[in-house]
Design a protein around this motif. Structure first.
Motif, short mmCIF file in Angstrom:
data_model
loop_
_atom_site.label_atom_id
_atom_site.label_comp_id
_atom_site.label_asym_id
_atom_site.label_seq_id
_atom_site.Cartn_x
_atom_site.Cartn_y
_atom_site.Cartn_z
N ALA A 27 0.87 -1.19 0.00
CA ALA A 27 0.00 0.00 0.00
C ALA A 27 0.89 1.23 0.00
CB ALA A 27 -0.91 -0.01 1.21
N PHE A 28 0.53 2.20 -0.80
CA PHE A 28 1.38 3.39 -0.93
C PHE A 28 0.51 4.65 -1.10
CE2 PHE A 28 0.69 3.93 -5.50
CZ PHE A 28 0.29 2.66 -5.89
N PRO A 29 1.08 5.80 -0.74
CA PRO A 29 0.30 7.03 -0.85
C PRO A 29 0.21 7.50 -2.30
CG PRO A 29 2.53 7.53 -0.17
CD PRO A 29 2.43 6.03 -0.22
N THR A 30 -0.92 8.08 -2.65
CA THR A 30 -1.01 8.84 -3.90
C THR A 30 -1.62 10.19 -3.51
OG1 THR A 30 -3.26 8.48 -4.72
CG2 THR A 30 -1.69 6.66 -5.03
N GLU A 31 -1.73 11.11 -4.44
CA GLU A 31 -2.31 12.41 -4.10
C GLU A 31 -3.81 12.29 -3.79
OE1 GLU A 31 -1.53 11.28 -6.92
OE2 GLU A 31 -2.64 12.16 -8.60
N THR A 32 -4.44 11.21 -4.27
CA THR A 32 -5.89 11.08 -4.04
C THR A 32 -6.15 10.36 -2.73
OG1 THR A 32 -5.91 9.04 -5.34
CG2 THR A 32 -6.47 11.10 -6.49
N VAL A 33 -5.89 9.04 -2.74
CA VAL A 33 -6.06 8.21 -1.55
C VAL A 33 -4.93 7.17 -1.59
CG1 VAL A 33 -8.58 8.50 -1.57
CG2 VAL A 33 -7.57 6.51 -2.71
N TYR A 34 -4.77 6.42 -0.52
CA TYR A 34 -3.77 5.35 -0.55
C TYR A 34 -4.22 4.25 -1.51
CZ TYR A 34 -0.64 7.03 3.09
OH TYR A 34 0.30 7.75 3.78
N GLY A 170 2.27 10.11 4.75
CA GLY A 170 1.49 11.23 5.26
C GLY A 170 0.08 11.28 4.68
N ASP A 171 -0.56 12.43 4.87
CA ASP A 171 -1.96 12.57 4.44
C ASP A 171 -2.05 12.82 2.94
OD1 ASP A 171 -2.25 12.42 7.13
OD2 ASP A 171 -3.14 14.42 7.38
N CYS A 172 -3.12 12.32 2.33
CA CYS A 172 -3.32 12.54 0.89
C CYS A 172 -3.86 13.96 0.65
CB CYS A 172 -4.30 11.52 0.34
SG CYS A 172 -3.69 9.83 0.53
N ALA A 173 -3.33 14.61 -0.36
CA ALA A 173 -3.66 16.02 -0.59
C ALA A 173 -5.07 16.23 -1.13
CB ALA A 173 -2.64 16.63 -1.56
N VAL A 174 -5.50 15.34 -2.02
CA VAL A 174 -6.82 15.54 -2.66
C VAL A 174 -7.93 14.94 -1.79
CG1 VAL A 174 -8.25 14.98 -4.67
CG2 VAL A 174 -5.84 15.64 -4.98
N GLY A 283 -14.96 23.01 -2.31
CA GLY A 283 -14.97 21.59 -2.63
C GLY A 283 -13.65 20.91 -2.33
N PHE A 284 -12.55 21.62 -2.53
CA PHE A 284 -11.25 21.00 -2.28
C PHE A 284 -11.08 20.64 -0.81
CE2 PHE A 284 -10.14 22.76 -6.42
CZ PHE A 284 -9.44 21.70 -6.95
N SER A 285 -11.47 21.56 0.07
CA SER A 285 -11.29 21.25 1.49
C SER A 285 -12.25 20.14 1.90
CB SER A 285 -11.46 22.50 2.36
OG SER A 285 -12.82 22.79 2.57
N GLN A 286 -13.44 20.12 1.31
CA GLN A 286 -14.40 19.05 1.64
C GLN A 286 -13.88 17.69 1.16
OE1 GLN A 286 -17.99 20.50 -0.23
NE2 GLN A 286 -17.84 22.43 0.89
N ALA A 287 -13.31 17.68 -0.04
CA ALA A 287 -12.77 16.44 -0.59
C ALA A 287 -11.66 15.91 0.31
CB ALA A 287 -12.24 16.67 -2.00
N ARG A 288 -10.83 16.81 0.78
CA ARG A 288 -9.69 16.40 1.60
C ARG A 288 -10.15 15.81 2.93
NH1 ARG A 288 -6.92 20.89 0.57
NH2 ARG A 288 -7.78 21.90 2.40
N GLU A 289 -11.24 16.34 3.48
CA GLU A 289 -11.67 15.96 4.83
C GLU A 289 -12.69 14.82 4.88
OE1 GLU A 289 -10.44 17.39 7.54
OE2 GLU A 289 -9.27 18.86 6.41
N LEU A 290 -13.44 14.62 3.79
CA LEU A 290 -14.63 13.77 3.87
C LEU A 290 -14.36 12.36 4.40
CD1 LEU A 290 -17.66 13.34 3.42
CD2 LEU A 290 -17.12 12.60 1.10
N PHE A 291 -13.46 11.64 3.76
CA PHE A 291 -13.27 10.24 4.15
C PHE A 291 -12.71 10.13 5.58
CE2 PHE A 291 -12.77 8.94 -0.56
CZ PHE A 291 -14.14 8.68 -0.65
N ASP A 292 -11.84 11.07 5.91
CA ASP A 292 -11.29 11.09 7.26
C ASP A 292 -12.43 11.29 8.26
OD1 ASP A 292 -9.25 11.17 9.25
OD2 ASP A 292 -9.47 13.35 9.30
N ALA A 293 -13.32 12.23 7.95
CA ALA A 293 -14.44 12.50 8.86
C ALA A 293 -15.34 11.27 9.00
CB ALA A 293 -15.25 13.69 8.35
N LEU A 294 -15.58 10.58 7.89
CA LEU A 294 -16.43 9.38 7.95
C LEU A 294 -15.80 8.31 8.84
CD1 LEU A 294 -17.65 9.05 4.23
CD2 LEU A 294 -18.99 9.82 6.21
#
Ligand code: TXA
Ligand code: MG
Length: 522
Positions: A27-34, A170-174, A283-294
Motif C-alpha cells: 500500500a502506498f500514498p497517492t495524491e488522491t487516496v492510498y 502522510g496525508d493525501c492532498a486531494v 470543494g477542495f477542502s471538503q474532498a480532503r476531509e470527507l473520508f477522514d471525517a467518515l
C-alpha cells in the motif's frame, strides 16, 4: 502475515519496489487516496488484491504508471483525445479508460475489454512504481465498502496482517479518488468525478458527459458503465443521511436531533456532537476531509449522522458523489416548504396522526382552518367565490358552505372551477405558515398538487365502513351524503400508490407506525 511499515526513504522505496516486483502487495500514498498495489502483469499478485480487500472480482483495477509513455503497451491505441488529456493533465488525479491491449488480463480489467490507466501526481507513488519496474494495479487500500484511506493509519486499520508492506507518506492532498473518464465510447464520459473536474476536461475535449450513476441511484436491472458504481461504497457503520438545506435550516434541524452526530462545515453553529468536513463553498477542502471525517465518526461510535449537503459543481461533484453513496442515497429534503404532507380519505382519522406528530414537535398547518380563514366575512377569496358561483352562496356576507357545496359538487366542471379558485390560495397561505419541521394536513393534498411541496407524503387510511361510520357521527349527515362524499374522493388505492407511507387507523398502534416512519425519513 507481518505487514512492514515503510517510510518514504530511498531504501524503503527501493524495498517497496522489490516487494512489488516479486509479486507482493504494497500500500502506498497517492495524491488522491492510498492505493493497494500489485504488479499489474502478474495475475497471481493481482488476485491477492481482491482477496485482501474482499473486492468483487468483476470490479476492475486502475493500472498506475510512472511515465506518460508507459501507457502505450497497455492500450490498443492512444487516441487523439487520450493524448490530449495526457498532455494537458498527466501526472494527475485522472484515470483514462481505453480499449486494453493483450497485456492486460481479465483479472485486472474485471473481464472488460478496456483498461483504466493513471499516472499519479504524488512523487512517492511514481518512485515506487519506477522502483518496481512494472505497471502497478492499485485500487484504494481500504476494505471493500469502507471509505478510502487518506492516512496511513486507516490503511493499517484495514490491511495490517493482510499485505506485505505499507508505505507511510502522510496525508493525501486531494482526499477523494481520481476522476475516471472513459474514452472507449462515442462521447467522453465521466464515470467517477474527482479533482480533475468536468469543467477542466471540457476545456480540453469539448463535450463531456457524466454517467447517470454518478449523481443518482441506479435502478434495478440497470448496468453500470463502471462496475464500481453498483457496489455499496464509502459507508461507515453509522447511518448517514444528507440534509438538503441551507446553513440556517441545517443548523436549526440538526439541533433538534437526539442521539445523532452532525457532519457539518467549519463554523456551523451546532449544539449536538459534530465533526466538520471542510469549508462551505470549498470543494477542495471538503474532498480532503470527507473520508477522514467518515472514519472518525465510526471511531466516535456515531449511530446516526446528518451531513450538510455539498455543492454539486466543480470538485463538489466528487464530494457529493462519495457522500450520497455513504448515505445510501438517503436525502432529507428540507428545501420543500412542508416536511410532511398528511392526507387520506375522509373519516380515516388524519387528525389523530396530526396530534401525534404535533407531540413530536412538528408544527401542524391545518389546510381546512386556513380555508375557513380565507373565506371569512369580507375576505377577498370569498368575493371571488361569490362572483364564480353566485351571490346566493353568501348569507349576511358569510359563506353558506352548504349552498356552495350544493353548487360546486353538482358536477365535475363546477368542482374543478372551485378547486382552481381555492386550492392555490390555500396552498400559498399554508406555505406562509411553514417553518421548521411542519406538517401540511390536507385532505385534498393531491387535488391541490401540493404533494410536490412536501418532503414526504403520509396517507392515513381505514376500512371504508369505519370511515363512513366516523363521518356520520362527526358531521351529522345522511348515509347518502356520506356515501357521496366518499365517492367524490380518490379511492383508497390512489392514496396508497401516491404516498410515501401509509398509516392504518384500524386499531393498529398509530404511534408505533409514526415512529417507524419518522425513524426512516429523518
Ligand atoms: O485515485 C484513485 O483512482 C485511486 C488511487 C489508488 O489511484 N484508486 C482507486 O481505485 O480509486 P479503485 O479500484 O478503488 O476504483 C477504481 C474505479 C472503480 O469504480 C472501477 O469500477 C473503475 O474505476 N474502473 C476501473 N477500470 C475500469 C474499466 N475498465 N471500465 C470502467 N470502470 C473501470
Ligand atoms: Mg475504491
Amino acid at each position: 502475515m507481518n505487514t512492514k511499515i515503510l517510510t518514504t526513504s530511498k531504501e524503503d522505496i527501493a524495498a517497496a519496489g522489490e516487494i512489488l516486483k516479486s509479486g507482493g502487495l504494497v500500500a502506498f500514498p497517492t495524491e488522491t487516496v492510498y492505493g493497494l498495489g500489485a504488479n499489474a502483469l502478474d495475475e497471481n499478485a493481482v488476485k491477492k488484491i481482491y482477496a485482501a480487500k474482499g473486492r468483487p472480482s468483476d470490479n476492475p483495477l486502475i493500472v498506475h504508471i510512472a511515465e506518460k509513455e508507459e501507457i502505450l503497451p497497455l492500450v490498443q491505441t492512444v487516441t487523439p483525445q487520450a493524448q490530449a488529456l495526457i498532455d494537458a493533465f498527466f501526472p494527475a488525479p485522472l484515470t483514462i479508460i481505453l480499449p486494453k491491449s493483450a497485456l492486460i488480463s481479465d483479472t485486472v480489467s474485471g473481464g472488460l475489454d478496456t483498461v483504466a490507466v493513471r499516472m499519479p501526481q504524488n512523487e512517492v507513488a511514481r518512485k515506487i512504481i519506477k522502483a518496481s519496474g512494472c505497471p502497478i494495479a492499485a485500487p484504494s487500500a481500504n476494505t471493500s465498502g469502507l471509505p478510502s484511506p487518506t492516512k496511513a493509519k486507516y490503511v493499517i486499520d484495514d490491511m495490517a496482517g493482510k499485505i506485505d508492506a505499507i508505505v507511510d507518506g502522510g496525508d493525501c492532498a486531494v482526499g477523494v479518488e481520481s476522476t475516471v473518464i472513459t474514452l472507449a465510447g462515442q462521447v467522453p464520459t465521466i464515470l467517477r468525478p474527482g479533482a480533475v473536474t468536468k469543467e477542466m476536461l471540457e476545456k480540453v475535449l469539448g463535450r463531456v458527459d457524466v454517467a447517470a450513476a454518478v449523481l443518482s441511484e441506479m435502478k434495478e436491472g440497470e448496468t453500470a458503465q463502471s462496475p464500481g458504481m453498483k457496489y455499496k461504497h464509502y459507508a461507515p457503520k453509522a447511518k448517514v443521511v444528507i440534509v438538503n438545506a441551507d446553513k440556517a435550516q441545517y443548523e436549526a434541524f440538526v439541533n433538534t436531533r437526539k442521539n445523532a452526530f452532525a457532519l457539518c462545515f467549519d463554523g456551523d453553529k451546532i449544539k449536538i456532537p459534530h465533526l466538520s468536513y471542510g469549508k462551505e463553498h470549498d470543494g477542495f477542502s471538503q474532498a480532503r476531509e470527507l473520508f477522514d471525517a467518515l472514519r472518525r465518526l465510526d471511531e466516535l461510535g456515531a449511530k446516526k449522522v446528518y451531513a450538510r449537503i455539498p455543492e454539486k459543481s466543480g470538485v463538489g461533484m466528487a464530494v457529493y458523489n462519495r457522500l450520497i453513496r455513504a448515505a445510501a442515497f438517503n436525502v432529507i429534503d428540507l428545501t420543500k416548504p412542508f416536511t410532511i404532507g398528511l392526507t387520506g380519505p375522509t373519516g380515516a382519522g388524519k387528525g389523530y396522526v396530526g396530534e401525534i406528530l404535533k407531540e413530536k414537535g412538528f408544527r401542524i398547518i391545518d389546510s381546512d382552518a386556513v380555508y375557513r380563514r380565507l373565506t371569512e366575512k369580507g375576505a377577498p377569496l370569498l368575493t371571488e367565490i361569490a362572483a364564480a358561483f353566485g351571490e346566493e352562496v353568501l348569507r349576511d356576507g358569510c359563506l353558506d358552505r352548504k349552498e356552495l357545496a350544493a353548487r360546486a359538487f353538482r358536477d365535475k366542471e363546477s368542482t374543478a372551477k372551485l378547486n382552481a379558485l381555492v386550492h392555490p390560495a390555500i396552498v400559498a397561505a399554508c406555505e406562509k405558515e411553514a417553518t421548521g419541521l411542519c406538517v401540511l394536513d390536507a385532505p385534498q393534498l393531491f387535488e391541490a398538487g401540493a404533494q410536490h411541496k412536501c418532503y414526504k407524503v403520509i396517507a392515513v387510511t381505514a376500512p371504508e365502513a369505519l370511515r363512513k361510520e366516523r363521518i356520520l357521527a362527526r358531521d351529522g349527515i345522511t348515509e347518502a351524503q356520506a356515501a357521496q362524499r366518499i365517492a367524490a374522493q380518490f379511492d383508497e388505492a390512489y392514496y396508497l400508490s401516491h404516498s410515501d407511507y401509509v398509516v392504518y387507523n384500524d386499531g393498529r398502534d398509530l404511534t408505533k407506525q409514526i415512529n417507524t416512519i419518522l425513524e426512516e425519513i429523518l
